[in-house]
Design a protein around this motif. Structure first.
Motif, mmCIF file in Angstrom:
data_model
loop_
_atom_site.group_PDB
_atom_site.id
_atom_site.type_symbol
_atom_site.label_atom_id
_atom_site.label_comp_id
_atom_site.label_asym_id
_atom_site.label_seq_id
_atom_site.Cartn_x
_atom_site.Cartn_y
_atom_site.Cartn_z
ATOM 1 N N LYS A 1 53.923 155.961 91.909
ATOM 2 C CA LYS A 1 54.329 155.961 90.061
ATOM 3 C C LYS A 1 55.740 155.401 90.072
ATOM 4 C CE LYS A 1 50.412 157.232 87.865
ATOM 5 N NZ LYS A 1 49.409 156.777 89.081
ATOM 6 N N ILE A 2 56.438 155.317 91.139
ATOM 7 C CA ILE A 2 58.008 155.302 91.299
ATOM 8 C C ILE A 2 58.268 153.844 90.800
ATOM 9 C CG2 ILE A 2 60.086 154.959 92.630
ATOM 10 C CD1 ILE A 2 59.296 157.513 93.506
ATOM 11 N N LEU A 3 57.593 152.833 91.209
ATOM 12 C CA LEU A 3 57.649 151.528 90.543
ATOM 13 C C LEU A 3 56.435 150.905 89.809
ATOM 14 C CD1 LEU A 3 59.461 150.193 93.903
ATOM 15 C CD2 LEU A 3 60.592 150.570 91.805
ATOM 16 N N SER A 4 56.610 149.994 88.990
ATOM 17 C CA SER A 4 55.267 149.341 88.602
ATOM 18 C C SER A 4 55.173 148.300 89.262
ATOM 19 C CB SER A 4 55.768 148.725 86.861
ATOM 20 O OG SER A 4 56.668 147.481 87.202
ATOM 21 N N ALA A 5 53.980 147.667 89.148
ATOM 22 C CA ALA A 5 53.433 146.493 89.986
ATOM 23 C C ALA A 5 54.362 145.538 90.006
ATOM 24 C CB ALA A 5 51.957 145.958 89.556
ATOM 25 N N ASP A 6 55.054 145.283 88.808
ATOM 26 C CA ASP A 6 56.065 144.002 88.796
ATOM 27 C C ASP A 6 57.127 144.499 89.476
ATOM 28 O OD1 ASP A 6 56.652 141.734 87.657
ATOM 29 O OD2 ASP A 6 57.338 142.340 85.904
ATOM 30 N N GLN A 7 57.762 145.647 89.309
ATOM 31 C CA GLN A 7 58.837 146.181 89.947
ATOM 32 C C GLN A 7 58.722 146.080 91.506
ATOM 33 O OE1 GLN A 7 59.404 149.777 87.986
ATOM 34 N NE2 GLN A 7 60.757 148.890 86.658
ATOM 35 N N TYR A 8 57.539 146.535 91.789
ATOM 36 C CA TYR A 8 57.254 146.438 93.220
ATOM 37 C C TYR A 8 57.292 145.228 93.961
ATOM 38 C CZ TYR A 8 55.066 147.646 97.609
ATOM 39 O OH TYR A 8 54.810 148.036 99.055
ATOM 40 N N ASN A 9 56.554 144.111 93.433
ATOM 41 C CA ASN A 9 56.432 142.875 93.787
ATOM 42 C C ASN A 9 57.767 142.212 93.916
ATOM 43 O OD1 ASN A 9 53.877 143.208 93.703
ATOM 44 N ND2 ASN A 9 53.519 142.075 91.981
ATOM 45 N N GLN A 10 58.664 142.551 92.880
ATOM 46 C CA GLN A 10 60.273 141.979 92.851
ATOM 47 C C GLN A 10 60.911 142.634 94.094
ATOM 48 O OE1 GLN A 10 61.963 142.499 89.259
ATOM 49 N NE2 GLN A 10 60.160 141.997 87.994
ATOM 50 N N MET A 11 60.506 143.933 94.228
ATOM 51 C CA MET A 11 61.349 144.755 95.173
ATOM 52 C C MET A 11 60.930 144.252 96.817
ATOM 53 S SD MET A 11 63.534 147.152 94.408
ATOM 54 C CE MET A 11 63.336 147.690 92.791
ATOM 55 N N GLN B 1 39.669 144.272 101.579
ATOM 56 C CA GLN B 1 40.778 144.282 100.469
ATOM 57 C C GLN B 1 41.136 142.889 100.348
ATOM 58 O OE1 GLN B 1 43.083 147.727 100.508
ATOM 59 N NE2 GLN B 1 43.875 147.510 98.776
ATOM 60 N N CYS B 2 41.751 142.381 99.368
ATOM 61 C CA CYS B 2 42.370 141.091 99.531
ATOM 62 C C CYS B 2 43.622 141.255 99.956
ATOM 63 C CB CYS B 2 42.397 140.503 97.921
ATOM 64 S SG CYS B 2 43.678 139.208 97.877
ATOM 65 N N THR B 3 44.027 140.498 100.991
ATOM 66 C CA THR B 3 45.061 140.416 102.117
ATOM 67 C C THR B 3 46.339 139.335 101.733
ATOM 68 O OG1 THR B 3 43.762 139.456 103.573
ATOM 69 C CG2 THR B 3 44.306 142.005 103.754
ATOM 70 N N GLU B 4 45.830 138.503 100.831
ATOM 71 C CA GLU B 4 46.882 137.494 100.530
ATOM 72 C C GLU B 4 47.491 138.108 99.359
ATOM 73 O OE1 GLU B 4 49.501 135.704 101.585
ATOM 74 O OE2 GLU B 4 48.038 134.574 102.627
ATOM 75 N N PHE B 5 48.988 138.225 99.470
ATOM 76 C CA PHE B 5 49.438 138.271 98.065
ATOM 77 C C PHE B 5 49.062 137.381 97.069
ATOM 78 C CE2 PHE B 5 53.217 138.283 95.098
ATOM 79 C CZ PHE B 5 52.957 139.434 94.425
ATOM 80 N N CYS B 6 48.425 138.031 96.040
ATOM 81 C CA CYS B 6 48.006 137.295 94.797
ATOM 82 C C CYS B 6 48.322 137.729 93.657
ATOM 83 C CB CYS B 6 46.595 137.262 94.724
ATOM 84 S SG CYS B 6 45.914 138.975 94.688
ATOM 85 N N GLY B 7 49.650 138.197 93.298
ATOM 86 C CA GLY B 7 50.327 138.421 92.033
ATOM 87 C C GLY B 7 50.362 139.797 91.672
ATOM 88 N N LEU B 8 50.237 140.030 90.597
ATOM 89 C CA LEU B 8 50.856 141.563 89.933
ATOM 90 C C LEU B 8 49.817 142.456 90.435
ATOM 91 C CD1 LEU B 8 52.631 142.592 87.960
ATOM 92 C CD2 LEU B 8 50.864 142.266 86.284
ATOM 93 N N SER B 9 48.596 142.256 90.426
ATOM 94 C CA SER B 9 47.548 143.438 90.508
ATOM 95 C C SER B 9 46.782 143.226 91.885
ATOM 96 C CB SER B 9 46.555 143.375 89.531
ATOM 97 O OG SER B 9 46.127 144.790 89.314
#
Lengths: 671, 380, 404
Positions: free
Chosen positions: A83-93, C214-222
């Motif tokens: 829960k430390i990072l949101s998905a958006d923050q994690y992707n940026q990180m 599991q989807c293994t190519e980075f595909c955005g937010l989720s």
């Protein structure tokens, strides 16, 4: 300003050519900055050593930034459903962690070493194009700062450092993060390109008399190979980045499937750059340990020509393996087979290097100083990374491993266990050369062992995680798919997170070591030649004088400095010392060169590079600002073009009060 | 000290002061005119004071010998191109006034630039008695503007001309010219590099001739227009999806060249021996039915093995738009290749919005002119 | 476990120095890449195990050499050694050995690459389409699908890919938006779904069961929530599954909570989600219009939602943990029957499903905030919060429970 009318007294006869007054040759808008010891000197310096230090300090700062990003990632993954990072923050990180470590830490840190030591190792007084060198540094720094300002302006890039299309288009990443990323890398790319040309010319043209290519220290050799790789790789990423920025800023459709495009174009461009980039990151560290292992084994590098040529071979074959990053991209079996074989082929020259390092130590007289420990750490850890690399050169096997933590483990063993350990070896080895004091050996050993434990604890378990099927770039992992028993994902994730903090403490100890060494009165100034070194950079004062050598040495041997200190009996092969380092240096400096000619400081490199982020902010926020930046760029480039590289004496600012500057004149006739 | 020119200013100033007072009285306290005259008086007195202070700009009025040797007195007039430039700029302004505002604006810009250059050259000629020095101070002041702007213009000419040439060359000649031009430039550079003795004048002349030729050819090709495929592409909005329209009279033989994505098509439709069939990756043999995913941009490649040119037509239902007020508009959804010659090929990318079972009319691929054969399109 | 000796050797050599792992009878993660459950994955495994072994042995040799050198040649005051630059014969030997090893690895690698790419023995074809952040599976009603497996009408499903046992299934993998990657580790390696391209991936399961991926190519937010499961059924169970998927739609009985749910579904959900056979008041079929609301232009088909065990891109289970374990751990004979039973009212994972219906973007990160859709022209990526009341959710759940 005396341009309107000159003092009449100086014109002797009306109508005749003036005598006594020579119109100034200087054409700059500013007077040239004079030498000084204040911080301002760092802004205008063109000295390769000062630029090297600045590269190093700034790159280390970004290392800490990237490290904090990594720790946040590991904290997030320490438990299920983090829960430390949101998905958006994690992707940026994770995007910025990779970008920062590759473009803002390892590459510039390599530039730092190359800048500082290549001219010293080849017996040159500076690089071939000193102002371009300064320009490159400022470009890189401004590019890096520009890139990181995105954190405060709506979020950083979130597409991964590979930035696959079409996920990088505005439709799928609407924030400005990727714009910052593209433009920031474009600016830092200028630094890499100019730096590459500069160092290639320097190495090819400015070697000391007698220094043939096959007498060059191996670090210089590897730097040369890397600069050629950069020279050919940077244009590819530049093109790719241009396509992407046109797609994002001007609605181009290079990667838009509905318009008939093929997104795989980006992958090919990205990896044609990206794979040579791996060697760009690792080869300099190979060079550094190839310097260090002979010094602490008291033996020359085993198979020097093979080590040099295998570096060059890696440089060549490195261009033919890019698609091994794309084994799952649907290339078709023929391409996959070809790239699979090529990838195996590159293991050979890499393996040769490991063999040669071990053979160098074989039969030597090994002293385990901290630089040597880091070098041996590289040999062992890089071997693990290299062998796991061989396992996924087997393409069918790679389709199981790619994009899992197994790959994360692999390249961290290569890049952390390899490249970064090599850089740390370099820090400890060359510290007394640059800063006169030797870093504490006892703190250094703590630093080394904590880093070894931390590094293996962090990245070792990732082999298990990957083989257990944990994909990369996942914001969370779930208990439901963690499995049970010894190989369960939860346990090893926790171990990895714990290890990352041990690693962080190890790095922290390095910083503490620096502070301790330079604050403590107990640490004395290091001797001239603390390690009994072998190459030319040690054949001058610590730190070297501005012009590097009072007298340029003539080179007769590989490991010239060693051969001036020691003589080997041709029959018994007994090696004995014939001179101390101080004596060698005194002998060399007995007849200093006259008319040493050094490049002058300049305001232009920093000013020209300053215009680039302005243009880029303009591109993102306001096209008018872009115009302002472009005008600034045009004018500053003109100013630079008109400035002679070495200024005449009358073109200098007066020195600051209380400082005796080298170049001073009270009145400059031309503003 | 009352110098010659300061006398004039003081006199005019005094006159203005008097006039101001007269105005004030004559106009019964009307203030604006008198304030203006008062302001003029003050300005003139101020100018007079400056003239006094600088002794009329004489170096040393009393030191006649030095005065005679001063730069201004020794001014050497150099050749000047600016009067000619100003005249040309005037010409632009006049022509622009008559014809188009664009030319007028260019003329104004040019006029300002020419007058500025003229002024600075004039100023520089008073700098000293040394003509070389004068040239240098002129350059010093104007080069920071002249060179970047000139360089930018030069680049613009090169880029524009070269791009016009490349756009008008045929598809096959383009790369050839590009390669040859690159090789020639490289060779020229190498030659110059090896023969340092060649004078800059010669190199300059060669570059000048080359530039003129480039610009000339550039203008010529710009007038000539882009190559036909590009013109056509622009008319058709660069191959974007468009209504099928009337079938062309003749096959577009160039169109086959634009197919590059052969390896990744959803299906290949082939017309052979009067029969239409499809090859689909993953399915063995000839198919008479293709399944396409809904909402997915899919590319279908058409290969014509028939001796006659044909085009492929994909029909995939219709969309109904609500235009408001109970008015609806129906649009048939169809995608076509242009006419394909024998053994030619063409791809068409389409996105099917609705499933096939939602439509009363079947989704199908046909070739007009070849009856009795079709391929069904299934969109689940 | 026949893999354990090999695994022991690998564990000993490949990982951290000094740690010896005992594999024991550990039940590994469901995505373990070393436990193949089909011939394709087995072929990969058979190729990679010896490679791991060789790599491990080479590693040990290198570490031993380093250890030997470090101990043997440490500075004990010995004299400075001879300044030798190498021995060509030794160097050539040490270069040729890795070359030979790699040739030994390369030959079977090339063979396996071409073997795995074979498609001419395909027995069934399924289209697999990725989009943010779920997979759609459609079974074309042509060729062998129709002739041998009774897929006479196309089947569209998601969440779980159902395939018959011991059948060479060919997936035609593509994507509607960004690049995704289809990966069921126990059945085969991964293959990217690239928009505009069709990539072929063979899948064959030799034992009934559920295989995670599991989807293994980075595909955005989720990306982390884009999971998949492949269900292998024996032939009889598969036929039953197909028949059920093609079964005509039945409206809930008048006056029930489910009937209330149906009208709510038509109002709220059928804009994007297709339920085949659903009709409006005039009896005309209701065709969902995801192309108007979604960037990808698609939303999962919910006609037979409760025959699947997962929802929301296989991110959550429709079964309670106990019922899920019942299905996952069932033995080969019972598995088919337990799977085909679908989701009953007692087994329904009410918690996650209700949370999802209450506020989907809060549960799974998605771009579904109606105020932040400028870049996408007002279209969603993922399911928005519908603002349903608890009563409405009750009705919807009742309706969905009947979608079997």
């Amino acid at each position: 300003m005396a341009i309107i009318e000159r003092p009449s007294a100086e014109i002797a006869v009306a109508g005749a050519a003036p005598s006594g007054v020579k119109p100034s040759e200087a054409l700059g808008v500013f007077k040239r900055p004079a030498a000084s010891t204040s911080w301002k000197d760092w802004l205008v310096t063109v000295d390769h050593k000062k630029l090297g230090i600045m590269y190093g300090v700034a790159a280390f700062f970004f290392f800490i930034v990237g490290g904090v990003e990594a720790l946040l990632i590991r904290l997030q993954l320490a438990g299920p459903e983090g829960k430390i990072l949101s998905a958006d923050q994690y992707n940026q990180m994770f995007t910025m962690h990779a970008t920062t470590m590759v473009f803002l830490f390892v590459m510039p840190m390599v530039s730092a070493f190359a800048n500082y030591f290549v001219p010293l190792q080849i017996g040159a007084r500076d690089v071939a194009f000193p102002r371009i060198n300064a320009f490159g540094f400022w470009c890189w720094l401004f590019g890096g700062i520009f890139l990181n300002t995105s954190w405060f302006l709506g979020g950083a890039a979130d597409g991964g450092w590979f930035m696959y299309a079409p996920n990088s288009s505005t439709l799928f990443s609407p924030s400005h993060g990727i714009d910052f990323w593209v433009l920031g890398l474009q600016i830092t790319g200028i630094a890499s390109l100019t730096g590459a040309i500069n160092l290639i010319v320097t190495v090819l043209n400015m070697r000391a008399p007698g220094m043939k290519l096959m007498r060059m220290p191996i670090f210089t050799w590897m730097t040369l190979v890397v600069q050629f790789l950069l020279l050919f790789a940077m244009p590819v990423i530049t093109v790719a980045l241009f396509l992407l920025s046109f797609q994002r800023s001007f609605d181009a459709t290079f990667f838009d499937v509905a318009a008939g495009a093929d997104p795989l174009l980006w992958q090919h461009l990205c990896w044609i750059f990206g794979h040579p980039e791996v060697y760009i990151l690792i080869l300099p560290s190979f060079g550094i340990v190839s310097e260090i292992i002979p010094v602490f084994s008291k033996k020359p590098l085993f198979g020097y020509p093979i080590v040099a040529m295998s570096g060059a071979a890696i440089g060549f074959v490195g261009w033919g393996v890019w698609a091994h990053h794309m084994f799952a991209s649907g290339l078709g079996p023929v391409s996959v087979a070809v790239f699979s074989m090529a990838t195996m082929a590159i293991a050979v020259p890499t393996g040769v290097k490991i063999v040669n390092w071990i053979m160098t130590m074989w039969g030597g007289k090994l002293s385990f100083t901290v630089p040597m420990l880091f070098a041996i750490g590289l040999v062992v850890q890089f071997t693990i990374g290299g062998l796991s690399g061989v396992t996924h050169s087997v393409a069918p096997s790679d389709t199981q491993q790619t994009d899992t933590y197994y790959i994360v483990a692999h390249f961290h063993y290569v890049l952390f266990g390899g490249a970064i350990f090599g850089l740390f070896a370099g820090f400890y080895y060359w510290w007394p050369k640059i800063f006169r004091k030797q870093l504490s050996e006892s703190l250094g050993k703590w630093n080394f062992w904590l880093m070894v434990i931390g590094m293996n604890m962090t990245f070792g378990p990732m082999h298990i995680l990957g083989l257990q099927g944990q994909p990369r770039r996942m914001q969370v992992w779930t208990e439901a798919r963690a499995g049970e028993g010894f190989f369960n994902i939860g346990f090893w994730n926790r171990i990895a997170s714990l290890g990352s903090f041990i690693l962080a403490v190890g790095v922290l100890l390095f910083i503490i070591n620096i502070i301790y060494t330079h604050k403590s009165k107990k640490v004395a100034i290091a001797p001239l030649d603390p390690w009994d070194a072998r190459s030319l950079e040690w054949m001058t004062a610590n730190p070297p004088v501005e012009h590097n050598f009072d007298s340029i040495p003539t080179v007769n041997n590989l490991d010239e400095f060693f051969h001036r200190k020691y003589a080997e009996d041709p029959n018994t092969h007994e090696v004995r010392q014939v001179a101390t380092a101080e004596e060698v240096l005194a002998e060399l400096n007995a007849h200093p060169d006259e008319h040493i000619h050094m490049p002058s400081r300049s305001y232009w490199p920093i000013l020209v590079s300053l215009s680039l982020p302005i243009i880029c902010y303009g591109l993102i926020y306001n096209r008018l600002l872009m115009g302002v930046g472009a005008a600034f760029l045009l004018l500053t480039m003109f100013g630079w073009a008109m400035e002679p590289s070495t200024a005449p004496d009358d073109d200098f600012d007066p020195p600051a009060p209380g400082e005796g500057g080298g170049h001073t004149k009270e009145l400059a006739p031309l503003g | 000290m009352i110098t010659t020119s300061s006398k004039l200013f003081y006199g005019l100033g005094a006159g203005s002061l008097v006039a101001s007072i007269v105005w004030f009285i004559a106009n019964d306290g009307g203030s604006i005119g008198s304030v203006a005259l008062l302001f003029a008086a003050m300005s003139l007195v101020f100018l007079g004071a400056i003239a006094s202070f600088t002794r009329d700009g004489h170096v040393l009025s009393t030191d006649t010998a030095s005065h005679a040797s001063s730069g201004a007195a020794q001014r050497g007039v150099r050749n000047s191109i600016w009067p000619l430039g100003t005249a040309i700029a005037m010409g632009f302004v006049v022509v622009g006034l008559i014809s188009s505002p664009g030319i007028f604006k260019v003329g104004i810009g040019l006029l300002i630039a020419m007058l500025g250059e003229w002024m600075i050259q004039n100023w520089s000629e008073r700098g000293s008695s040394d003509a070389a020095y004068n040239t240098k101070i002129r350059d010093y002041v104007v080069h920071p503007l002249e060179l970047p702007v000139g360089g930018a213009l030069l680049l613009a000419v090169i880029v524009l001309s070269f791009s016009r040439i490349m756009l008008s060359l045929s598809h096959s000649a383009g790369p050839l010219v590009f390669a040859v031009a690159g090789a020639v430039i490289l060779a020229f550079g190498t030659l110059v590099g090896f023969r340092r003795s060649v004078s800059t004048r010669v190199i300059g002349a060669i570059c000048g001739v080359a530039l003129t030729a480039l610009a000339g050819v550039g203008v010529a090709t710009a007038l000539d227009g882009e190559r036909p495929e590009l013109t056509k592409a622009a008319e058709e909005d660069h191959f974007a999806h468009r209504p099928c329209g009337e079938e062309e009279e003749e096959a577009d033989e160039n169109a086959s060249q634009s197919v590059s994505a052969k390896s990744s098509v959803q299906a290949t439709v082939i017309l052979e021996g009067g029969m239409l069939y499809a090859e689909v990756d993953g399915f063995e043999g000839a198919q008479q039915s293709i399944t396409l995913q809904r909402s997915n941009p899919s590319t279908i490649l058409f290969i014509n093995r028939d001796a006659e040119p044909h085009r492929m037509v994909v029909k995939y239902g219709k969309v109904v738009e609500d235009l408001g007020g109970g008015v609806e508009r129906e649009t048939e959804l169809e995608a076509c290749t242009s006419k394909v010659e024998q053994d030619g090929q063409q791809a068409v990318t389409l996105t099917v919005p609705k499933p096939s079972y939602a439509s009363e009319e079947p989704f199908e691929i046909t070739v007009p002119g070849v009856e009795g054969t079709k391929i069904d399109l299934v969109v689940p | 476990m026949n893999k354990s000796p090999r695994r022991r050797i690998m564990a000993a050599v490949g990982l951290m120095a000094g740690l010896v792992f005992l594999a024991g009878c550990a039940k590994d993660a469901p995505q373990d890449t070393w436990q193949p459950a089909g011939p394709n994955a087995e072929q990969i495994d058979n190729l990679q195990q010896p490679v791991f072994l060789v790599a491990g042995i080479v590693g040990i040799i290198v570490f031993l050499a380093v250890a030997f050198v470090v101990i043997r040649y440490r500075d004990r005051g010995q004299s400075i050694p001879e300044q030798t630059h190498g021995k060509p014969a030794l160097e050539v030997t040490l270069t040729v050995i890795p070359v030979l090893i790699l040739i030994g690895v390369a030959i079977p690698t090339a063979g396996t690459i071409f073997d795995l790419a074979k498609t001419d023995d395909t027995e069934m074809v399924i289209n697999v389409t990725g989009q943010q952040w779920w997979w759609e599976y459609d079974y074309p009603s042509t060729g062998a699908n129709a002739e041998s497996y009774g897929v006479v009408d196309p089947i569209v499903t998601s969440g779980q890919l159902v395939i018959p046992e011991n059948t060479k299934v060919l997936l035609r993998v593509t994507s509607r938006d960004v690049i995704h990657s289809y990966w069921i580790p126990k059945l085969n390696g991964k293959k990217d779904g690239v928009p505009g391209r069709v990539h072929l991936l063979r899948l064959e399961g030799s034992k009934p069961g559920i295989y995670a991926g599991q989807c293994t190519e980075f595909c955005g937010l989720s990306h982390a929530y884009m999971r998949m499961e492949t269900v292998v059924l024996n032939r009889a169970d598969f036929d039953a599954w197909v028949a059920n998927q093609l079964k005509p739609y039945e409206s809930p009985a008048e006056g029930t909570l489910a009937a209330e749910g149906e009208s709510l579904f038509i109002q709220q959900c059928s804009r994007c989600h297709q339920v085949n056979g659903l009709t409006n008041a005039d009896g005309a079929p209701i065709i969902a219009a995801p192309e108007q609301y979604m960037v990808s232009g698609a939303a999962p088909n919910l006609t037979h939602l409760m025959t699947r065990n997962t929802f929301a891109g296989a991110a959550w289970d429709l079964l309670t943990p106990e019922c899920r374990d019942d299905v996952w751990n069932a033995n080969t004979e019972e598995f088919g029957a337990r799977y085909l039973a679908g989701v009953s009212a007692e087994c329904l994972n009410q918690k996650d499903l209700r949370e999802w219906l209450r506020n989907a973007p809060e549960k799974k990160p998605m771009y579904a905030d109606p105020t932040k859709l400028q870049a996408t022209d007002g279209k969603y990526r993922g399911m928005p919060a519908l603002g349903l009341t608890e009563d409405q959710i009750d009705a919807l759940v009742a309706y969905l429970l009947e979608r079997k």
